[in-house]
Design a protein around this motif. Structure first.
Motif, PDB file in Angstrom:
ATOM      1  N   THR A 132       6.917  22.811  54.786  1.00  0.00           N
ATOM      2  CA  THR A 132       6.252  22.699  56.097  1.00  0.00           C
ATOM      3  C   THR A 132       5.004  23.593  56.155  1.00  0.00           C
ATOM      4  O   THR A 132       3.987  23.203  56.706  1.00  0.00           O
ATOM      5  N   HIS A 133       5.102  24.776  55.563  1.00  0.00           N
ATOM      6  CA  HIS A 133       3.964  25.705  55.553  1.00  0.00           C
ATOM      7  C   HIS A 133       2.795  25.106  54.773  1.00  0.00           C
ATOM      8  O   HIS A 133       1.631  25.134  55.226  1.00  0.00           O
ATOM      9  N   ASN A 134       3.080  24.554  53.609  1.00  0.00           N
ATOM     10  CA  ASN A 134       2.017  24.039  52.745  1.00  0.00           C
ATOM     11  C   ASN A 134       1.437  22.709  53.233  1.00  0.00           C
ATOM     12  O   ASN A 134       0.319  22.354  52.866  1.00  0.00           O
ATOM     13  N   LEU A 135       2.218  21.980  54.032  1.00  0.00           N
ATOM     14  CA  LEU A 135       1.673  20.762  54.632  1.00  0.00           C
ATOM     15  C   LEU A 135       0.521  21.088  55.586  1.00  0.00           C
ATOM     16  O   LEU A 135      -0.321  20.238  55.882  1.00  0.00           O
ATOM     17  N   GLU A 136       0.499  22.322  56.090  1.00  0.00           N
ATOM     18  CA  GLU A 136      -0.565  22.745  57.024  1.00  0.00           C
ATOM     19  C   GLU A 136      -1.826  23.195  56.289  1.00  0.00           C
ATOM     20  O   GLU A 136      -2.884  23.348  56.899  1.00  0.00           O
ATOM     21  N   LEU A 137      -1.721  23.456  54.972  1.00  0.00           N
ATOM     22  CA  LEU A 137      -2.858  23.982  54.210  1.00  0.00           C
ATOM     23  C   LEU A 137      -3.561  22.850  53.471  1.00  0.00           C
ATOM     24  O   LEU A 137      -2.940  22.144  52.668  1.00  0.00           O
ATOM     25  N   GLN A 138      -4.838  22.671  53.741  1.00  0.00           N
ATOM     26  CA  GLN A 138      -5.586  21.536  53.206  1.00  0.00           C
ATOM     27  C   GLN A 138      -5.493  21.439  51.687  1.00  0.00           C
ATOM     28  O   GLN A 138      -5.311  20.369  51.131  1.00  0.00           O
ATOM     29  N   ASN A 139      -5.598  22.596  51.003  1.00  0.00           N
ATOM     30  CA  ASN A 139      -5.634  22.562  49.535  1.00  0.00           C
ATOM     31  C   ASN A 139      -4.240  22.533  48.897  1.00  0.00           C
ATOM     32  O   ASN A 139      -4.109  22.555  47.685  1.00  0.00           O
ATOM     33  N   GLN A 140      -3.184  22.527  49.728  1.00  0.00           N
ATOM     34  CA  GLN A 140      -1.821  22.530  49.188  1.00  0.00           C
ATOM     35  C   GLN A 140      -1.044  21.267  49.559  1.00  0.00           C
ATOM     36  O   GLN A 140       0.141  21.149  49.266  1.00  0.00           O
ATOM     37  N   ILE A 141      -1.708  20.313  50.241  1.00  0.00           N
ATOM     38  CA  ILE A 141      -0.990  19.128  50.753  1.00  0.00           C
ATOM     39  C   ILE A 141      -0.344  18.331  49.612  1.00  0.00           C
ATOM     40  O   ILE A 141       0.805  17.915  49.710  1.00  0.00           O
ATOM     41  N   TYR A 142      -1.089  18.141  48.513  1.00  0.00           N
ATOM     42  CA  TYR A 142      -0.524  17.342  47.414  1.00  0.00           C
ATOM     43  C   TYR A 142       0.792  17.941  46.911  1.00  0.00           C
ATOM     44  O   TYR A 142       1.794  17.240  46.764  1.00  0.00           O
ATOM     45  N   GLY A 143       0.782  19.259  46.637  1.00  0.00           N
ATOM     46  CA  GLY A 143       1.997  19.921  46.136  1.00  0.00           C
ATOM     47  C   GLY A 143       3.139  19.803  47.126  1.00  0.00           C
ATOM     48  O   GLY A 143       4.296  19.551  46.741  1.00  0.00           O
ATOM     49  N   ALA A 144       2.829  19.965  48.434  1.00  0.00           N
ATOM     50  CA  ALA A 144       3.874  19.882  49.457  1.00  0.00           C
ATOM     51  C   ALA A 144       4.460  18.475  49.516  1.00  0.00           C
ATOM     52  O   ALA A 144       5.680  18.292  49.613  1.00  0.00           O
ATOM     53  N   LEU A 145       3.585  17.453  49.446  1.00  0.00           N
ATOM     54  CA  LEU A 145       4.070  16.057  49.471  1.00  0.00           C
ATOM     55  C   LEU A 145       4.894  15.746  48.220  1.00  0.00           C
ATOM     56  O   LEU A 145       5.919  15.068  48.280  1.00  0.00           O
ATOM     57  N   TYR A 146       4.438  16.243  47.092  1.00  0.00           N
ATOM     58  CA  TYR A 146       5.135  16.013  45.822  1.00  0.00           C
ATOM     59  C   TYR A 146       6.570  16.550  45.900  1.00  0.00           C
ATOM     60  O   TYR A 146       7.531  15.871  45.541  1.00  0.00           O
ATOM     61  N   VAL A 147       6.706  17.787  46.401  1.00  0.00           N
ATOM     62  CA  VAL A 147       8.035  18.420  46.498  1.00  0.00           C
ATOM     63  C   VAL A 147       8.873  17.725  47.575  1.00  0.00           C
ATOM     64  O   VAL A 147      10.074  17.493  47.394  1.00  0.00           O
ATOM     65  N   LEU A 148       8.223  17.338  48.684  1.00  0.00           N
ATOM     66  CA  LEU A 148       8.949  16.644  49.757  1.00  0.00           C
ATOM     67  C   LEU A 148       9.487  15.304  49.265  1.00  0.00           C
ATOM     68  O   LEU A 148      10.585  14.889  49.640  1.00  0.00           O
ATOM     69  N   ARG A 149       8.721  14.647  48.411  1.00  0.00           N
ATOM     70  CA  ARG A 149       9.192  13.378  47.824  1.00  0.00           C
ATOM     71  C   ARG A 149      10.475  13.607  47.013  1.00  0.00           C
ATOM     72  O   ARG A 149      11.441  12.861  47.134  1.00  0.00           O
ATOM     73  N   VAL A 150      10.470  14.643  46.182  1.00  0.00           N
ATOM     74  CA  VAL A 150      11.657  14.965  45.380  1.00  0.00           C
ATOM     75  C   VAL A 150      12.839  15.290  46.303  1.00  0.00           C
ATOM     76  O   VAL A 150      13.971  14.853  46.079  1.00  0.00           O
ATOM     77  N   LEU A 151      12.556  16.040  47.346  1.00  0.00           N
ATOM     78  CA  LEU A 151      13.594  16.468  48.290  1.00  0.00           C
ATOM     79  C   LEU A 151      14.196  15.261  49.013  1.00  0.00           C
ATOM     80  O   LEU A 151      15.428  15.123  49.111  1.00  0.00           O
ATOM     81  N   ALA A 152      13.335  14.368  49.502  1.00  0.00           N
ATOM     82  CA  ALA A 152      13.834  13.175  50.219  1.00  0.00           C
ATOM     83  C   ALA A 152      14.621  12.271  49.285  1.00  0.00           C
ATOM     84  O   ALA A 152      15.628  11.678  49.670  1.00  0.00           O
ATOM     85  N   ARG A 153      14.163  12.210  48.037  1.00  0.00           N
ATOM     86  CA  ARG A 153      14.822  11.298  47.094  1.00  0.00           C
ATOM     87  C   ARG A 153      16.255  11.735  46.784  1.00  0.00           C
ATOM     88  O   ARG A 153      17.098  10.913  46.440  1.00  0.00           O
ATOM     89  N   LYS A 154      16.510  13.029  46.906  1.00  0.00           N
ATOM     90  CA  LYS A 154      17.872  13.523  46.676  1.00  0.00           C
ATOM     91  C   LYS A 154      18.866  12.813  47.598  1.00  0.00           C
ATOM     92  O   LYS A 154      20.030  12.607  47.243  1.00  0.00           O
TER      93      LYS A 154
END
Length: 1029
Positions: A132-154
């Motif tokens: 959630t923190h990194n979703l707010e940071l413009q330069n960290q959105i990709y990493g946050a989405l990437y990890v969120l994808r892995v998390l949701a897929r679980k």
């Protein structure tokens, strides 16, 4: 090992010198469990100044180590990774996802997936906050989405309680996710990086709604905000600029991936949550809203998208497939079909039909890689992605549900193609359209076979338009003709010569110069063999046919080929005897080839493994067909032994059931069980003790054969000690408190096999087996297992009543056991049917055990106990007699039914048959809904339980299992035991008879009379058998 040293070792692992590479790998293995090793690997992976090849080796080593050691499989195993190292990895790995290039990101992503699956949420509670923190940071959105994808897929496939963490994730992230999604969609002329971000958001949404829609999305405003964005993506054209030229790369281009995932999500929402027929009452409102607000809009977009096929523009295969799935699901819904109807002709003739025709890609594959052409044609997975399969499914559903308005015009269209093809000169014939027309005719086979006026014209159609293509100069038409002929082989040919001609053309096709024609011909042959009424048509060409068959099996791994062989073997039965050895040798060779190709390419499709299973199944079919020719088994055994030896180990887990079937045939039908076959016993026991408990029911059959058909060797051999080996396995299984009742059912059956076959030779095992049986009986819950365990006691009594009774008294359980047994015998349902001992076999075993007690002297069995045993046995014998008579009558009735058996034609009820555009089908069909629920319940094994919570399937007699008590008539045994009592202790007999009331006297008299009748019947059967020989 410090960082520089580790980098040197990793570089050495890339060396071309085998010795250096081996030394480096040994060093890595030696130091992999040392503290900080994982952390150092991670440092090298993200070190931009380090050589990329070294970083890549480090990432692979890191991924493999985490996959194997992060979370031990065995809870009792000590952890391989220090907790301090785990903390450091968790704290740093997420940030590195954005820093590393895509090549390394894939490896790190796999590692993150392993760690999340193991640690979230318990050991990694801070993970969601990081996202959630990194979703707010413009330069960290990709990493946050990437990890969120892995998390949701679980949680994608998790249901109910296991899904609860996902709802928390959705609550915390989806508002921000929607905001990001909205901004990305609004970007004008977006770069390709935007497509990558949108694709990740789509995948997160997909995983989150796959099984259930999170409650946050039930808010109409929130759901609508998401849908507006998805429909926007669906409507807008894919950017032309930047599209790769190579079609293989093009279909994976970011914007086409976004299009695919958008359609995927909308299809899922439509088919799982927007269909009223499949919804629980509480979800119906959502389904109605979806149908009303979005379903039609999506359909319009899909129809627009498909126009690309008419105009010759590019659409990836997977996109076409998904769009056609949506259309196919819409055919039955009147409101949706109304939208389609004005364009249905364009859809059918300008979009669907061209997809069914042979095309440039097919021709290229046919010419350049015919093996791949065959694989794709028979691969179920390929069908899931294929536009052609989706087009065939659409046509099938359209004529099945809307046939009144569409079947006739579609057939006219096909006939017109046939006419134009026949009239055109050879160099102008529309070969590809003819191919599509043949595919359409084959696809509609079931519908045409039961619809007037077409069903009476099928033979003429085949003779005029299909059979001539057997000699076509165009390979794909020869193949298609073979396939269509196979589809129609079962129709009633008015002229047998037409059937004969087609079958001979199919056999000739097995020698065609083009591989796909040969394969389609073999596949079609199966239908012709099944439909052939006069086997003399095939008999003369059988050797040549088998020869061609095995030439083809040497070229292609395909389970459908093996199905054809099984059909031939099945049809000819014992006539296959002269070919049995050759067939088994060829199939064994094919099996080893399939296994080798499957092992060589673990990442490839499963066609090799499937074909390997098919080879083993075909071997079983051959062994069954020659079951009355035991001498052949001696000849075949050396060919099959290597397969059995290898595949009865853990190497054969994927084919274990099939191998056990072969072992069962070899141990049952061979004249004797050879020492080579006995060498397989330890392998099965080792597997059973280690990993094969799920196959216990299958292992039971060969073990029964070993004990019953090789009794002398089983008893005499001490190296290995088979009796001890059996005890070790059964004791371990029956005393395992974690083992479910249903898992151990074969154990008491095996104890029965021991006592029945080794009468008088295993006294030393009576007490041990009774101990574990009684111990398990105390814990048993399932009625069927309780019955089996009590039957062990009954078998022990029949084996040696005095020793068994003495053992039960010694263990202090005799009174309890008999009380329990008699209670079980008396339990009945409301209908009056018995709750326990339902099978004939169960009743017979109990009768023999109880009757054996009656013969014991007075000091062993008191008068009161004798009276109780006598009455219980009488009632059981009467029940057994009635059941035998009922089953005999049932079998006779079934035989009569089969004589007049006529397969019902499939009744495809059209939606528009009597309500053209009337009441919506989506309002639900209660009957079909109930049928679906029932079918689903059956598939899951959750049929509503009987009052004793046991399926009657458990209680059908094992007809094929033979046992020594088959020769024992329980009525004669009972009467002779009573006569023995009368002559040995007349006063005891008199006392027993005097205690009987009128009812029991009548029962006793009836049983005595039936025993005399049985003696006469048995003598008659023996005489008939002797005369028959």
């Amino acid at each position: 090992m410090d960082l520089p040293s580790l980098a040197v070792v990793l570089r050495a692992a890339l060396s071309h010198v085998p010795e250096e590479r081996k030394a480096a790998e040994d060093s890595l293995n030696q130091f992999q469990y040392t503290p900080q090793h994982l952390v150092r690997l991670l440092q090298i992976i993200v070190d931009g100044s380090c050589d990329m090849a070294v970083r890549q080796v480090a990432s692979i080593h890191f991924k493999n180590f985490i996959a194997k050691n992060w979370s031990p499989n065995d809870p009792d195993e000590s952890p391989k990774v220090l907790e301090s190292d785990k903390v450091m990895v968790r704290e740093n790995i997420l940030g590195f996802i954005v820093q590393v290039p895509p090549l390394l990101r894939a490896q790190l992503g796999e590692s993150i997936k392993t760690i999340i699956h193991s640690d979230y949420p318990e050991q990694w509670p801070s993970l969601l906050h990081w996202v959630t923190h990194n979703l707010e940071l413009q330069n960290q959105i990709y990493g946050a989405l990437y990890v969120l994808r892995v998390l949701a897929r679980k949680y994608e496939f998790k249901s109910e309680e296991e899904r609860i963490p996902l709802y928390h994730i959705v609550e915390e992230t989806f508002p921000r996710l929607l905001s990001i999604f909205s901004k990305l969609v609004q970007i004008v002329n977006p770069p390709i990086e935007v497509a990558d971000l949108i694709k990740l958001i789509c995948k997160i949404f997909w995983s989150s709604i796959y099984l259930e829609i999170p409650k946050q999305l039930f808010d109409p405003n929130v759901f609508n905000a998401w849908m507006v964005l998805f429909i926007n993506l669906l409507e807008r054209p894919v950017p032309v600029e930047g599209q790769p030229i190579d079609p293989e790369i093009r279909k994976s281009w970011g914007w086409w991936k976004v299009k695919k995932w958008t359609i995927h999500i909308l299809n899922r929402l439509y088919t799982r949550f927007g269909d009223l027929k499949f919804q629980k009452p509480e979800s119906k409102a959502f389904a109605q809203m979806f149908q009303k607000t979005y379903a039609g809009k999506i359909l319009a977009c899909h129809m627009q998208l498909l126009n690309a096929i008419r105009t010759g523009d590019y659409l990836p295969d997977r996109v076409i497939n998904l769009v056609l799935q949506y259309l196919t699901n819409s055919v039955t819904k009147n409101s949706m079909y109304q939208m389609m109807q004005p364009q249905i002709d364009i859809l059918l003739f300008e979009i669907i039909f061209p997809l069914m025709c042979f095309n440039d890609n097919d021709q290229k594959l046919w010419d350049e890689d015919p093996h791949e052409y065959v694989r794709k044609g028979y691969d179920i997975i390929e069908d899931l992605y294929s536009p052609r399969t989706a087009a065939m499914d659409f046509v099938s559903e359209l004529v099945r549900k809307r046939g009144k308005t569409n079947l006739q015009k579609f057939i006219h269209f096909i006939v017109d193609i046939f006419r134009r093809y026949d009239e055109a000169p050879a160099d102008l014939k529309p070969y590809r359209q003819k191919d599509g027309a043949l595919l359409a005719i084959g696809t509609l086979c079931d519908k045409l076979k039961q619809t007037d006026p077409y069903k009476s014209e099928l033979e003429r159609m085949l003779v005029q338009h299909v059979f001539p293509e057997f000699s076509s100069s165009v390979g794909h038409l020869r193949a298609k003709a073979a396939w269509v002929a196979g589809q129609y082989a079962h129709i009633n040919f008015s002229d047998p010569n037409n059937f004969r001609q087609a079958m001979h053309c199919i056999v000739s096709g097995m020698r065609d110069p083009d591989l796909p024609v040969r394969v389609d011909s073999v596949f079609a042959l199966r239908s012709f063999v099944e439909a052939c009424k006069d086997l003399d048509e095939i008999r003369p060409i059988l050797p040549q046919l088998l020869d061609e068959f095995f030439k083809l099996m040497n070229e292609v791994e395909n389970e459908d080929l093996v199905f054809t062989l099984e059909t031939i073997v099945d049809k000819f039965g014992e006539e296959m005897a002269p070919y049995a050895l050759g067939l088994c040798q060829n199939l064994a060779a094919a099996f080893w080839r399939c296994m080798a190709s499957s092992e060589a390419d673990d990442e490839a499709d499963d066609s090799g493994a499937l074909a390997a299973v098919g080879c083993l199944r075909a071997i079983s079919t051959i062994l069954e067909s020659i079951s009355s020719l035991p001498h052949l088994f001696i000849q075949i055994e050396p060919t099959l032994l290597p397969i059995m030896r290898r595949m009865l180990t853990s190497d054969g887990q994927d084919v274990y059931e099939e191998v056990l079937e072969i072992v069962s045939y070899m141990t049952f039908f061979s004249p004797t069980i050879s020492l080579d076959m006995w060498s397989l016993w330890p392998l099965m026991m080792e597997a059973l003790n280690d990993w094969a408990i799920d196959f216990f029911e299958n292992i039971l059959v060969p073990l029964d054969n070993y004990v019953s058909r090789g009794t002398d060797h089983f008893l005499a051999c001490k190296d290995p000690d088979y009796q001890q080996s059996l005890w070790n396995a059964l004791q371990s299984i029956m005393m395992d408190e974690n083992m479910e009742d249903s898992d151990i059912e074969p154990a008491p059956k095996l104890i029965e096999v021991l006592f029945q076959n080794c009468k008088g030779n295993v006294d030393q095992w009576v007490e041990p087996y009774l101990r574990i049986t009684i111990e398990r009986l105390r814990r048993a819950q399932k009625p069927y297992l309780k019955c089996l365990l009590v039957q062990v006691i009954a078998n022990a009594l029949y084996y040696n009543p005095a020793l068994t009774l003495e053992t039960l008294n010694k263990l202090g359980v005799a009174a309890d056991i008999f009380n329990h047994w008699f209670t079980m015998l008396q339990q009945v349902k409301k209908s009056g049917a018995r709750v326990n001992f339902k099978r004939e076999h169960d009743k017979k075993v109990c009768c023999l055990g109880l009757t054996s007690l009656i013969g014991l002297p007075a000091d062993k069995i008191p008068a009161e106990a004798l009276d109780r045993i006598f009455k219980a046995t009488l009632e059981l014998l009467v029940a057994y007699k009635d059941q035998v008579a009922e089953n005999k009558k049932q079998n006779e009735d079934d035989a009569d039914d089969m004589d007049g058996f006529d397969a019902d034609e499939e009744d495809d009820e059209e939606v528009d048959s009597d309500k053209e555009m009337g009441l919506d089908d989506e309002d639900g069909d209660e009957v079909s809904s109930l049928q679906l629920q029932k079918l689903a319940a059956e598939a899951r094994g959750f049929q509503p339980a009987d009052e004793d919570d046991d399926s009657d399937d458990d209680f059908s007699d094992d007809e094929e299992l033979q046992s020594p008590i088959d020769e024992v008539d329980p009525f004669i045994f009972f009467v002779e035991t009573i006569q023995g009592l009368q002559s040995s202790d007349h006063s005891r007999f008199q006392n027993l008879m005097q205690t009987l009331d009128f009812r029991y006297q009548a029962l006793a008299s009836g049983i005595a009379q039936h025993a005399e009748e049985r003696k006469i019947e048995i003598e008659k059967e023996k005489l008939e058998k002797a005369n028959a020989q």
